[in-house]
Scaffold this motif. Sequence first.
Motif, PDB file in Angstrom:
ATOM      1  N   PRO A 102      11.977   2.987  -5.453  1.00  0.00           N
ATOM      2  CA  PRO A 102      12.943   2.478  -4.464  1.00  0.00           C
ATOM      3  C   PRO A 102      13.417   1.071  -4.815  1.00  0.00           C
ATOM      4  O   PRO A 102      12.621   0.206  -5.193  1.00  0.00           O
ATOM      5  CB  PRO A 102      12.149   2.483  -3.157  1.00  0.00           C
ATOM      6  N   ILE A 103      14.723   0.858  -4.693  1.00  0.00           N
ATOM      7  CA  ILE A 103      15.310  -0.444  -5.007  1.00  0.00           C
ATOM      8  C   ILE A 103      16.055  -0.932  -3.773  1.00  0.00           C
ATOM      9  O   ILE A 103      17.007  -0.287  -3.319  1.00  0.00           O
ATOM     10  CB  ILE A 103      16.292  -0.365  -6.191  1.00  0.00           C
ATOM     11  N   ARG A 157       0.840  -1.198   0.000  1.00  0.00           N
ATOM     12  CA  ARG A 157       0.000   0.000   0.000  1.00  0.00           C
ATOM     13  C   ARG A 157       0.881   1.256   0.000  1.00  0.00           C
ATOM     14  O   ARG A 157       0.677   2.179  -0.780  1.00  0.00           O
ATOM     15  CB  ARG A 157      -0.931   0.002   1.214  1.00  0.00           C
ATOM     16  N   ARG A 158       1.863   1.254   0.894  1.00  0.00           N
ATOM     17  CA  ARG A 158       2.742   2.422   0.989  1.00  0.00           C
ATOM     18  C   ARG A 158       3.554   2.602  -0.292  1.00  0.00           C
ATOM     19  O   ARG A 158       3.773   3.729  -0.744  1.00  0.00           O
ATOM     20  CB  ARG A 158       3.662   2.270   2.203  1.00  0.00           C
ATOM     21  N   LYS A 159       3.989   1.481  -0.872  1.00  0.00           N
ATOM     22  CA  LYS A 159       4.768   1.570  -2.112  1.00  0.00           C
ATOM     23  C   LYS A 159       3.899   2.114  -3.242  1.00  0.00           C
ATOM     24  O   LYS A 159       4.343   2.953  -4.034  1.00  0.00           O
ATOM     25  CB  LYS A 159       5.272   0.164  -2.461  1.00  0.00           C
ATOM     26  N   ASP A 178      19.350  -5.714  -1.988  1.00  0.00           N
ATOM     27  CA  ASP A 178      19.443  -7.086  -2.479  1.00  0.00           C
ATOM     28  C   ASP A 178      18.788  -7.268  -3.839  1.00  0.00           C
ATOM     29  O   ASP A 178      18.839  -8.354  -4.415  1.00  0.00           O
ATOM     30  CB  ASP A 178      18.829  -8.064  -1.468  1.00  0.00           C
ATOM     31  N   LYS A 179      18.150  -6.216  -4.374  1.00  0.00           N
ATOM     32  CA  LYS A 179      17.516  -6.316  -5.683  1.00  0.00           C
ATOM     33  C   LYS A 179      18.397  -5.735  -6.798  1.00  0.00           C
ATOM     34  O   LYS A 179      18.051  -5.832  -7.969  1.00  0.00           O
ATOM     35  CB  LYS A 179      16.173  -5.575  -5.681  1.00  0.00           C
ATOM     36  N   ARG A 180      19.531  -5.126  -6.417  1.00  0.00           N
ATOM     37  CA  ARG A 180      20.363  -4.507  -7.436  1.00  0.00           C
ATOM     38  C   ARG A 180      21.168  -5.540  -8.215  1.00  0.00           C
ATOM     39  O   ARG A 180      21.493  -5.339  -9.377  1.00  0.00           O
ATOM     40  CB  ARG A 180      21.291  -3.468  -6.805  1.00  0.00           C
ATOM     41  N   GLY A 181      21.510  -6.634  -7.581  1.00  0.00           N
ATOM     42  CA  GLY A 181      22.226  -7.702  -8.272  1.00  0.00           C
ATOM     43  C   GLY A 181      21.256  -8.745  -8.788  1.00  0.00           C
ATOM     44  O   GLY A 181      20.049  -8.682  -8.559  1.00  0.00           O
ATOM     45  N   PHE A 217      15.547   1.968 -15.434  1.00  0.00           N
ATOM     46  CA  PHE A 217      14.202   2.530 -15.505  1.00  0.00           C
ATOM     47  C   PHE A 217      13.707   2.881 -14.101  1.00  0.00           C
ATOM     48  O   PHE A 217      13.108   3.945 -13.878  1.00  0.00           O
ATOM     49  CB  PHE A 217      13.250   1.535 -16.179  1.00  0.00           C
ATOM     50  N   ALA A 218      13.956   1.975 -13.153  1.00  0.00           N
ATOM     51  CA  ALA A 218      13.531   2.227 -11.765  1.00  0.00           C
ATOM     52  C   ALA A 218      14.234   3.457 -11.204  1.00  0.00           C
ATOM     53  O   ALA A 218      13.604   4.311 -10.553  1.00  0.00           O
ATOM     54  CB  ALA A 218      13.822   1.001 -10.906  1.00  0.00           C
TER      55      ALA A 218
END
Length: 411
Positions: free
Chosen positions: A171-172, A51-53, A175-178, A164-165
């Motif tokens: 927000p990334i 919801r917050r995202k 642990d999602k960058r790799g 793109f993000a």
Amino acid sequence: MTLPHPKKVVLAYSGGLDTSIILKWLQTEYRAEVVTFTADLGQGEEVEPARRKAELLGIRPENIFIEDVREEFVRDYVFPMFRANTVYEGQYLLGTSIARPLIAKKQIEIARRVGADAVCHGATGKGNDQVRFELGYYALEPDIRAVAPWREWEFGSREALIRFAEDHQIPIAKDKRGESPFSIDANLLHSSSEGKVLEDPAVEAPEYVHQRTISPEDAPDTPTVIEIGFEHGDPVSIDGEILSPAALLTRLNQLGHDNGIGRLDLVENRFVGMKSRGVYETPGGTILLPAHRAIESITLDRGAAHLKDEIMPRYASLIYNGFWFSPEREMLQALIDKSQEYVTGTVRMKLYKGNATVIGRESPLALYDQDLVTFEEGSGSYDQRDAAGFIKLNALRLRIGANRAKKAQRG
């Protein structure tokens, strides 16, 4: 012919990076108003952060839908499937497949409520889920527009998605960058891990892949014995305690986890034509399947039981391929549900180091007759001499065939 851009889209939204990118892509590419739907299917993660995202990405509060569907999922989808003892290709308990029609149904309901002209999912163009979602959409709302960004956009790499993000202030997490070592899908019935480190089927899955179970080697040295109560084919209690469908499956999941039960390493045939390797964990379902077959073994007529076993692979394929809302699945379900009329009683299970073993079953409606089957002197309702005529009648065509073969040999 190029279709006009949709004006309002209901997105199946997890709050993760991929669906957040899709949300922003719908806004920038289509200039569409986006409505998000987040389902709590028992995946083991908090859903409120979604919801917050969504708000952070510009979605108005009235366009954010979050719903706890765990009870509906187990009651109306998982349990009907287990009444059929459903297994795909001999092993897979269809944990991912069975969740998709419910998500599709909720998206269509929301689309009707808010006047959306399109729905959207985050499934890739190589997998089964795109088929499952979209068959569900069209079965429920024939004229709806289905948007599948992974089949449309030009992003060719993970790096392009990250750029793109970053460009759109999404927000990334670190642990999602790799590259993730594998992808995960989860709900109250199971967890599914695929891709990356799991793509070579000759290589054993690393222990860290497993999300829902401890290793059987690490399970207790003392067995756990439980009693599952059934009414009309559905489990209703554990050790005499009446539980709701979701609460019961949650309890079985914990028991399975603690005893290392429910791991499966499988290479399956996807509906789209390729083979894929997945590591699945279905702890509660792996206990429930043999328990249900055990109560059926004493309450279900032989002909009915064998017919169920014959139609089960067809029923399993319909679910796997996304045809939950098809007339043939509903017809098979009516047959299966009729078979469960007297499937009531209790089953004792021994859980030990990865195994779920039936050790007892009883029912007030049992067809099992100890008087008939005993090697001791029975009640007299079965006359063993009757078997001679039975055998001769069944042997008649075999004897006729054998005589013909003899004649042919004599020339």
